[in-house]
Write a protein that holds these residues in place. Structure first.
Motif: not given
Ligand SMILES: Nc1ncnc2c1ncn2[C@@H]1O[C@H](COP(=O)(O)OP(=O)(O)OP(=O)(O)O)[C@@H](O)[C@H]1O
Ligand SMILES: [Mg+2]
Length: 285
Positions: A141-162
């Motif tokens: 999940t996005a929460d797990e990605i944030l929690h593990n510092d794999w991506m920031s919220a901005n990066e997640i949003a960019y990656v999804v849109a891209t």
């Protein structure tokens, strides 16, 4: 500097060639169910490289930062070295494969207006993430990605849109060659010399990273409830399941087999699939 092998993946060998660049060598190796087969498929490496270079350049022309530098030969590509983000980005246009399995277990919710049937087209494509670091892919999940510092919220949003933009580019081009893009996997990484957003890396829109179907056969198979024949290694997977009994017992993910398993006919027909995919994707564009 002398090229230095820094990674031998399931399919590609990665060489550091200095100056922040890598040489990606696509081999004829084949993996299925995350197991690397001893059998190789003639022309597979050159097809993957050509098709990936083609899509990376299309994405670049659409303004999406990518790692692509140059296609340097049959099966080889020069790219900028990225710090890879340890998640795989899955874009699904259809309910199939592991998404269908999860749906039947009640673990996958459909975009509203989607028919609850194997092979159904989603009302709109959806993006999910899986881990890249574990032996077998697991949704995260996005929460797990944030929690593990794999991506920031901005990066997640960019990656999804891209990822959705890339999906549309690959899909529209494939449609011209009668190929329906069911789903695909993308990878992103970081390189501040290129841009401060995640950079599209790895391979794009290849028969290894995408599930390609024959658009002409889709509707009939869907109505009949059949599996969709594909331009990817689904053919090898089907052979391993039916003739080799891999539905019941197969080696663990990550195994490198030493004995060939495929018949010459399966090898030849798989090579044809890869070559046909290249013809449909590249020349009819
Ligand atoms: N520009 C890049 N910079 C650094 N690494 C990259 C870049 N593009 C792709 N990679 C990595 O190079 C490797 C390509 O090899 P390949 O696809 O064969 O590996 P794989 O079997 O999918 O994954 P694994 O690394 O788990 O074996 C992948 O690990 C991929 O993440
Ligand atoms: Mg890979």
């Amino acid at each position: 500097m002398e090229p230095k092998l820094i990674h031998r993946g399931k399919v590609r060998d990665v060489y550091d060639v200095g100056q922040g660049m890598l040489h990606l060598v696509s081999t004829d190796r084949l993996s299925a169910f995350d197991i690397v087969l001893a059998d190789t498929i003639p022309h597979k490496g050159e097809v993957l490289n050509d098709v990936s270079a083609y899509h990376l350049q299309m994405a670049g022309r659409a303004g999406i930062p990518t790692h692509y530098v140059d296609r340097t030969g049959s099966g080889t590509m020069l790219v900028y070295r990225l710090g890879m983000i340890p998640v795989e980005v899955i874009i699904r246009g259809y309910l199939y494969g592991s998404a269908w399995d999860r749906y039947r277990r009640g673990e996958f919710s459909l975009p509203s207006g989607t028919e609850p049937r194997k092979g159904a087209k989603f009302s709109e494509p959806m993006v999910e993430f899986t881990t890249k670091l574990e032996a077998s892919d697991r949704p995260v999940t996005a929460d797990e990605i944030l929690h593990n510092d794999w991506m920031s919220a901005n990066e997640i949003a960019y990656v999804v849109a891209t990822a959705l933009r890339v999906h549309q580019i690959v899909e529209e081009n494939a449609a011209k060659g009668g190929i329906l893009l069911a789903d695909q996997k993308l990878e992103f990484g970081r390189n501040l010399m290129i841009d401060d957003v995640p950079i599209l890396g790895d391979e794009v829109g290849t028969p290894d990273s995408s599930r390609f179907w024959n658009a002409e056969l889709y509707a009939d198979n869907y109505r009949a409830g059949n599996d969709q024949p594909s331009f990817d290694k689904q053919y090898v997977r089907d052979y391993l399941l039916s003739a080799r009994g891999w539905d019941k017992k197969r080696p663990p993910a990550g195994t490198h087999l030493t004995e060939p398993l495929l018949t010459p006919e399966v090898v030849a027909r798989t090579a044809e699939k890869y070559l046909e995919a290249r013809t449909r994707i590249i020349t009819l564009a």
